[in-house]
Design a protein around this motif. Sequence first.
Motif, mmCIF file in Angstrom:
data_model
loop_
_atom_site.group_PDB
_atom_site.id
_atom_site.type_symbol
_atom_site.label_atom_id
_atom_site.label_comp_id
_atom_site.label_asym_id
_atom_site.label_seq_id
_atom_site.Cartn_x
_atom_site.Cartn_y
_atom_site.Cartn_z
ATOM 1 N N MET A 1 0.829 -1.192 0.000
ATOM 2 C CA MET A 1 0.000 0.000 0.000
ATOM 3 C C MET A 1 0.869 1.249 0.000
ATOM 4 O O MET A 1 2.037 1.211 0.270
ATOM 5 N N LYS A 2 0.190 2.329 -0.277
ATOM 6 C CA LYS A 2 0.919 3.583 -0.381
ATOM 7 C C LYS A 2 1.536 3.929 0.945
ATOM 8 O O LYS A 2 0.868 4.049 1.946
ATOM 9 N N GLN A 3 2.863 4.094 0.963
ATOM 10 C CA GLN A 3 3.561 4.311 2.236
ATOM 11 C C GLN A 3 4.066 5.744 2.338
ATOM 12 O O GLN A 3 5.219 6.016 2.600
ATOM 13 N N THR A 4 3.159 6.723 2.132
ATOM 14 C CA THR A 4 3.571 8.122 2.278
ATOM 15 C C THR A 4 3.997 8.430 3.695
ATOM 16 O O THR A 4 4.672 9.423 3.948
ATOM 17 N N ASN A 186 5.279 0.552 19.579
ATOM 18 C CA ASN A 186 6.170 0.012 18.554
ATOM 19 C C ASN A 186 5.346 -0.691 17.488
ATOM 20 O O ASN A 186 4.776 -1.749 17.737
ATOM 21 N N LEU A 187 5.261 -0.073 16.313
ATOM 22 C CA LEU A 187 4.490 -0.643 15.209
ATOM 23 C C LEU A 187 5.395 -1.190 14.115
ATOM 24 O O LEU A 187 4.945 -1.448 13.007
ATOM 25 N N GLY A 188 6.674 -1.363 14.416
ATOM 26 C CA GLY A 188 7.625 -1.714 13.373
ATOM 27 C C GLY A 188 7.268 -2.972 12.613
ATOM 28 O O GLY A 188 7.433 -3.039 11.397
ATOM 29 N N TYR A 189 6.743 -3.984 13.318
ATOM 30 C CA TYR A 189 6.453 -5.251 12.652
ATOM 31 C C TYR A 189 5.360 -5.108 11.599
ATOM 32 O O TYR A 189 5.269 -5.909 10.667
ATOM 33 N N LEU A 190 4.498 -4.080 11.742
ATOM 34 C CA LEU A 190 3.437 -3.883 10.767
ATOM 35 C C LEU A 190 3.981 -3.348 9.443
ATOM 36 O O LEU A 190 3.266 -3.328 8.449
ATOM 37 N N GLY A 191 5.238 -2.898 9.435
ATOM 38 C CA GLY A 191 5.824 -2.424 8.187
ATOM 39 C C GLY A 191 5.877 -3.505 7.124
ATOM 40 O O GLY A 191 5.889 -3.219 5.930
ATOM 41 N N TYR A 192 5.892 -4.781 7.541
ATOM 42 C CA TYR A 192 5.927 -5.870 6.570
ATOM 43 C C TYR A 192 4.632 -5.999 5.792
ATOM 44 O O TYR A 192 4.573 -6.709 4.786
ATOM 45 N N THR A 193 3.558 -5.345 6.255
ATOM 46 C CA THR A 193 2.288 -5.460 5.553
ATOM 47 C C THR A 193 2.331 -4.791 4.183
ATOM 48 O O THR A 193 1.485 -5.059 3.342
ATOM 49 N N ALA A 348 -4.996 -7.091 4.317
ATOM 50 C CA ALA A 348 -3.909 -6.157 4.045
ATOM 51 C C ALA A 348 -4.263 -4.733 4.465
ATOM 52 O O ALA A 348 -3.482 -4.055 5.131
ATOM 53 N N VAL A 349 -5.462 -4.266 4.078
ATOM 54 C CA VAL A 349 -5.809 -2.867 4.379
ATOM 55 C C VAL A 349 -6.052 -2.658 5.874
ATOM 56 O O VAL A 349 -5.727 -1.592 6.417
ATOM 57 N N THR A 350 -6.600 -3.671 6.557
ATOM 58 C CA THR A 350 -6.837 -3.534 7.996
ATOM 59 C C THR A 350 -5.520 -3.383 8.752
ATOM 60 O O THR A 350 -5.405 -2.565 9.668
ATOM 61 N N LEU A 351 -4.507 -4.136 8.355
ATOM 62 C CA LEU A 351 -3.207 -4.049 9.018
ATOM 63 C C LEU A 351 -2.421 -2.816 8.588
ATOM 64 O O LEU A 351 -1.473 -2.413 9.263
ATOM 65 N N THR A 352 -2.792 -2.221 7.460
ATOM 66 C CA THR A 352 -2.069 -1.051 6.964
ATOM 67 C C THR A 352 -2.544 0.235 7.627
ATOM 68 O O THR A 352 -1.777 1.186 7.773
ATOM 69 N N VAL A 353 -3.814 0.289 8.044
ATOM 70 C CA VAL A 353 -4.352 1.517 8.633
ATOM 71 C C VAL A 353 -3.525 2.009 9.826
ATOM 72 O O VAL A 353 -3.205 3.202 9.902
ATOM 73 N N PRO A 354 -3.121 1.132 10.796
ATOM 74 C CA PRO A 354 -2.289 1.641 11.905
ATOM 75 C C PRO A 354 -0.959 2.219 11.441
ATOM 76 O O PRO A 354 -0.450 3.176 12.041
ATOM 77 N N VAL A 355 -0.394 1.656 10.381
ATOM 78 C CA VAL A 355 0.884 2.165 9.863
ATOM 79 C C VAL A 355 0.696 3.553 9.263
ATOM 80 O O VAL A 355 1.544 4.437 9.408
#
Length: 474
Positions: A1-4, A186-193, A348-355
């Motif tokens: 997903m878009k990682q702006t 710490n949300l680092g692990y969600l970066g893999y999404t 994918a989108v559910t896990l991306t929202v916190p990031v």
Amino acid sequence: MKQTEMASFSRDEDNSHYQDPESENFLPEKNPGNSKYDTEYHQGNASFGMSVFNLGNAIMGSGILGLSYAMANTGIALFMILLVSVALFSLYSVHLLLKTANEGGALVYEQLGYKAFGWPGKLAASCSITMQNIGAMSSYLYIVKYELPIVIQALSGANGEWYTNGDYLVLLVSFFIILPLSLLKNLGYLGYTSGLSLLCMVFFLIVVIIKKFEIPCPLPDIHAVNETSSKVHNLTVSINNGTADDCTPKYFVFNSQTIYAIPILTFAFVCHPAILPMYEELKNRSQKRMQRVANLSFLAMFVMYFLAALFGYLTFNVHVESELLHTYSRFYQADVLLLVVRVAVLTAVTLTVPVVLFPIRTSINQFLCVSGFSWIRHTIITMSLLAGTNLLVIFVPSIRDIFGFIGASAAAMLIFILPSAFYIKLVKKESMRSMQKIGATAFLLLGFLVMIGSMTLIILDWVHNATKVVPDGH
């Protein structure tokens, strides 16, 4: 997903002493206040191939779901012209950003804004990135609102129950899944999404191509195939049996919805706040090497975007909705392959929202100029952002409006206006009469034209639609 949101991970401005404690474990901070020498020669450790993949992740987002709708309202030929134009303009914008970063000695979008125009420049960059991220969050939650009811209905056979109402479901998902993840320090692990999201979108594209050859044309009677779908999603269905004319693709189309094409495309291509952090991490870094990374990434996404738009449009023609995946449910709700796609995209989108929420909260903390970590402040900001986004998703009638508004405002700022303004201000070695500065000035004016023109037409369309649905009496 878009990682702006990547652009917000390193925000140590020259004039700021605040550092959000959250960022300590998310991504390591780079040296603040990079000099020109550091910007040019400090080496990263990301390979060329990995950089191409990461930038592809940054470009790819929910915007791909709206491209078939854009093609249906422009025609194949006009859409291709617009797609090529926006892609080339985006690459030119990357060129301006990279050159400005080298001359200005900053590898953070907001820091370039501060070096160019002080606090107003930093505020413009920060607000544009925040708006873009809120738009991304809204589009992801729209997907939850549209697609989760279909998944539940297909698995349970429920008809019109409260737990198949998209508004209720998006609130439940936000409260019980997204909120707990967003509250973590710490949300680092969600970066893999981001990699998972890109794979989901590739899977989605493959299914779109396959379904083009499985779904007949003219389309079947929507009432006979999926009588209850419109009730579940509160949609007004006006499609009966398709006609032969529906199967004839159009090459040039002009209607009231054509105005959304350029904002949808700019929303789909914006990734510019992520360019500079990726440039900093690139191994054997040079402006030419990073430009090659951008060229390959944009080419790959261009091909994916065009194929998704083309095959989605050829499948449904004038009946394409503003969110392509939802269009399939109106005719083939129980299809197993489409059900798998929905589950993958929803995950994918559910896990991306916190990031995506993370850098917005960090930006708010910095502008509040607070020091230290406070769970109360952390929780209030997180819940306020989620609540506001949920209100948008519930009350804004279509994802098209989110694509259109954010594409015409924040995306236009990030692609056209800010990079050219930063270039004109910070690159001192070129005179205003040089071809480079003249080109950047023209690009700046084009950006204002795109933003003002698109916003004006979109607002006029909203006003027209609002007056059209207001009843004459009670």
